[in-house]
Design a protein around this motif. Structure first.
Motif, PDB file in Angstrom:
ATOM      1  N   PHE A  36     -95.898 -15.130 -46.591  1.00 42.72           N
ATOM      2  CA  PHE A  36     -95.947 -13.688 -46.364  1.00 42.72           C
ATOM      3  C   PHE A  36     -95.667 -12.935 -47.666  1.00 42.72           C
ATOM      4  O   PHE A  36     -96.327 -11.930 -47.951  1.00 42.72           O
ATOM      5  CB  PHE A  36     -94.954 -13.269 -45.274  1.00 42.72           C
ATOM      6  CG  PHE A  36     -95.446 -13.544 -43.884  1.00 42.72           C
ATOM      7  CD1 PHE A  36     -96.305 -12.656 -43.249  1.00 42.72           C
ATOM      8  CD2 PHE A  36     -95.062 -14.683 -43.195  1.00 42.72           C
ATOM      9  CE1 PHE A  36     -96.770 -12.898 -41.969  1.00 42.72           C
ATOM     10  CE2 PHE A  36     -95.518 -14.935 -41.914  1.00 42.72           C
ATOM     11  CZ  PHE A  36     -96.373 -14.042 -41.297  1.00 42.72           C
ATOM     12  N   ALA A  37     -94.712 -13.399 -48.445  1.00 41.84           N
ATOM     13  CA  ALA A  37     -94.399 -12.748 -49.721  1.00 41.84           C
ATOM     14  C   ALA A  37     -95.596 -12.797 -50.668  1.00 41.84           C
ATOM     15  O   ALA A  37     -95.833 -11.849 -51.424  1.00 41.84           O
ATOM     16  CB  ALA A  37     -93.176 -13.398 -50.370  1.00 41.84           C
ATOM     17  N   ASP A  38     -96.371 -13.873 -50.618  1.00 43.37           N
ATOM     18  CA  ASP A  38     -97.565 -13.979 -51.468  1.00 43.37           C
ATOM     19  C   ASP A  38     -98.570 -12.874 -51.165  1.00 43.37           C
ATOM     20  O   ASP A  38     -99.390 -12.527 -52.011  1.00 43.37           O
ATOM     21  CB  ASP A  38     -98.257 -15.335 -51.271  1.00 43.37           C
ATOM     22  CG  ASP A  38     -97.395 -16.506 -51.693  1.00 43.37           C
ATOM     23  OD1 ASP A  38     -96.440 -16.305 -52.479  1.00 43.37           O
ATOM     24  OD2 ASP A  38     -97.669 -17.635 -51.221  1.00 43.37           O
ATOM     25  N   HIS A  39     -98.515 -12.335 -49.953  1.00 43.37           N
ATOM     26  CA  HIS A  39     -99.437 -11.279 -49.522  1.00 43.37           C
ATOM     27  C   HIS A  39     -98.755  -9.912 -49.451  1.00 43.37           C
ATOM     28  O   HIS A  39     -99.329  -8.969 -48.903  1.00 43.37           O
ATOM     29  CB  HIS A  39    -100.035 -11.628 -48.164  1.00 43.37           C
ATOM     30  CG  HIS A  39    -100.940 -12.817 -48.193  1.00 43.37           C
ATOM     31  ND1 HIS A  39    -102.266 -12.731 -48.532  1.00 43.37           N
ATOM     32  CD2 HIS A  39    -100.698 -14.126 -47.965  1.00 43.37           C
ATOM     33  CE1 HIS A  39    -102.811 -13.927 -48.487  1.00 43.37           C
ATOM     34  NE2 HIS A  39    -101.874 -14.800 -48.143  1.00 43.37           N
ATOM     35  N   ALA A  40     -97.538  -9.827 -49.976  1.00 49.42           N
ATOM     36  CA  ALA A  40     -96.752  -8.585 -49.957  1.00 49.42           C
ATOM     37  C   ALA A  40     -96.586  -8.047 -48.532  1.00 49.42           C
ATOM     38  O   ALA A  40     -96.693  -6.855 -48.282  1.00 49.42           O
ATOM     39  CB  ALA A  40     -97.365  -7.533 -50.865  1.00 49.42           C
ATOM     40  N   ILE A  41     -96.327  -8.960 -47.608  1.00 47.49           N
ATOM     41  CA  ILE A  41     -96.135  -8.590 -46.209  1.00 47.49           C
ATOM     42  C   ILE A  41     -94.675  -8.824 -45.843  1.00 47.49           C
ATOM     43  O   ILE A  41     -94.150  -9.926 -46.013  1.00 47.49           O
ATOM     44  CB  ILE A  41     -97.039  -9.425 -45.276  1.00 47.49           C
ATOM     45  CG1 ILE A  41     -98.510  -9.185 -45.610  1.00 47.49           C
ATOM     46  CG2 ILE A  41     -96.745  -9.093 -43.813  1.00 47.49           C
ATOM     47  CD1 ILE A  41     -99.457 -10.116 -44.867  1.00 47.49           C
ATOM     48  N   GLU A  42     -94.044  -7.788 -45.345  1.00 48.18           N
ATOM     49  CA  GLU A  42     -92.688  -7.925 -44.833  1.00 48.18           C
ATOM     50  C   GLU A  42     -92.766  -8.660 -43.503  1.00 48.18           C
ATOM     51  O   GLU A  42     -93.546  -8.280 -42.620  1.00 48.18           O
ATOM     52  CB  GLU A  42     -92.060  -6.543 -44.631  1.00 48.18           C
ATOM     53  CG  GLU A  42     -90.668  -6.592 -44.057  1.00 48.18           C
ATOM     54  CD  GLU A  42     -90.124  -5.204 -43.745  1.00 48.18           C
ATOM     55  OE1 GLU A  42     -89.077  -5.165 -43.069  1.00 48.18           O
ATOM     56  OE2 GLU A  42     -90.730  -4.196 -44.132  1.00 48.18           O
ATOM     57  N   ALA A  43     -91.986  -9.717 -43.353  1.00 49.73           N
ATOM     58  CA  ALA A  43     -92.030 -10.501 -42.118  1.00 49.73           C
ATOM     59  C   ALA A  43     -90.635 -10.970 -41.739  1.00 49.73           C
ATOM     60  O   ALA A  43     -89.867 -11.414 -42.586  1.00 49.73           O
ATOM     61  CB  ALA A  43     -92.957 -11.701 -42.288  1.00 49.73           C
ATOM     62  N   ASP A  44     -90.341 -10.841 -40.464  1.00 50.04           N
ATOM     63  CA  ASP A  44     -89.085 -11.333 -39.910  1.00 50.04           C
ATOM     64  C   ASP A  44     -89.391 -12.534 -39.024  1.00 50.04           C
ATOM     65  O   ASP A  44     -90.446 -12.597 -38.387  1.00 50.04           O
ATOM     66  CB  ASP A  44     -88.398 -10.247 -39.081  1.00 50.04           C
ATOM     67  CG  ASP A  44     -87.988  -9.052 -39.935  1.00 50.04           C
ATOM     68  OD1 ASP A  44     -87.606  -9.243 -41.099  1.00 50.04           O
ATOM     69  OD2 ASP A  44     -88.066  -7.918 -39.423  1.00 50.04           O
ATOM     70  N   LEU A  45     -88.452 -13.451 -38.985  1.00 49.18           N
ATOM     71  CA  LEU A  45     -88.613 -14.682 -38.234  1.00 49.18           C
ATOM     72  C   LEU A  45     -87.529 -14.751 -37.167  1.00 49.18           C
ATOM     73  O   LEU A  45     -86.350 -14.548 -37.460  1.00 49.18           O
ATOM     74  CB  LEU A  45     -88.504 -15.879 -39.185  1.00 49.18           C
ATOM     75  CG  LEU A  45     -88.661 -17.275 -38.633  1.00 49.18           C
ATOM     76  CD1 LEU A  45     -90.036 -17.458 -38.008  1.00 49.18           C
ATOM     77  CD2 LEU A  45     -88.448 -18.294 -39.744  1.00 49.18           C
ATOM     78  N   CYS A  46     -87.928 -15.011 -35.935  1.00 46.99           N
ATOM     79  CA  CYS A  46     -86.984 -15.168 -34.832  1.00 46.99           C
ATOM     80  C   CYS A  46     -87.242 -16.519 -34.187  1.00 46.99           C
ATOM     81  O   CYS A  46     -88.216 -16.690 -33.443  1.00 46.99           O
ATOM     82  CB  CYS A  46     -87.152 -14.036 -33.814  1.00 46.99           C
ATOM     83  SG  CYS A  46     -86.026 -14.182 -32.398  1.00 46.99           S
TER      84      CYS A  46
END
Length: 119
Positions: A36-46
Motif C-alpha cells: 500500500f505504501a508503494d502506491h501512496a495509499i493509507e491502509a489500516d489492517l484489522c
C-alpha cells in the motif's frame, strides 16, 4: 494525490487453532500490506480471531475513520465455517460505511490490487 484510506479485514493467523506454522501467512500479510505504501495509499489492517469478539472488532475498526474501500480477505471468505461471519462483515460494512467500495483479494500479497480496482 493520495488514495484511500482502505481498511483490510482478515483472520489473524496467529489465533487460528491447530498444529501449523502461522509465520508464513503473517509474513505474506506484512508483504501485502507494505505494498500500500508503494502506491501512496493509507491502509489500516484489522486481523480478527473469529472465535473471539470479532464482530465488535469489525465495528470498532469501521468506526475509526471514513474508508473509501474495504477489502475482505480470503481467510474470512473462503473458509466454509466462517461463512456466517463473512456475511456479518459484509453487512456491517454496508451498514457502517455505505459509501465504501467492498473488494476481495485472492491472496494476502495482492490486497492492494483488490483495493486499486475500486479506488
Amino acid at each position: 494525490m493520495a488514495l484511500g484510506p482502505v481498511l483490510v479485514f482478515g483472520v489473524d493467523p496467529a489465533k487460528i487453532p491447530g498444529d501449523w506454522d502461522p509465520e508464513p501467512v503473517i509474513a505474506a500479510i506484512a508483504r501485502g500490506h507494505a505494498r500500500f505504501a508503494d502506491h501512496a495509499i493509507e491502509a489500516d489492517l484489522c486481523l480478527v480471531a473469529v472465535d473471539e469478539d470479532s464482530e465488535a472488532a469489525v465495528v470498532r475498526a469501521l468506526a475509526d475513520k471514513e474508508y473509501t474501500c474495504v477489502v475482505i480477505g480470503g481467510g474470512i471468505r473462503k473458509h466454509e465455517p466462517y461463512l456466517e461471519f463473512f456475511e456479518k462483515v459484509v453487512n456491517l460494512v454496508r451498514l457502517h460505511k455505505p459509501g465504501a467500495a467492498i473488494a476481495f483479494n485472492s491472496s494476502p500479497e495482492d490486497t492492494v490490487d483488490a483495493a486499486l480496482r475500486w479506488l
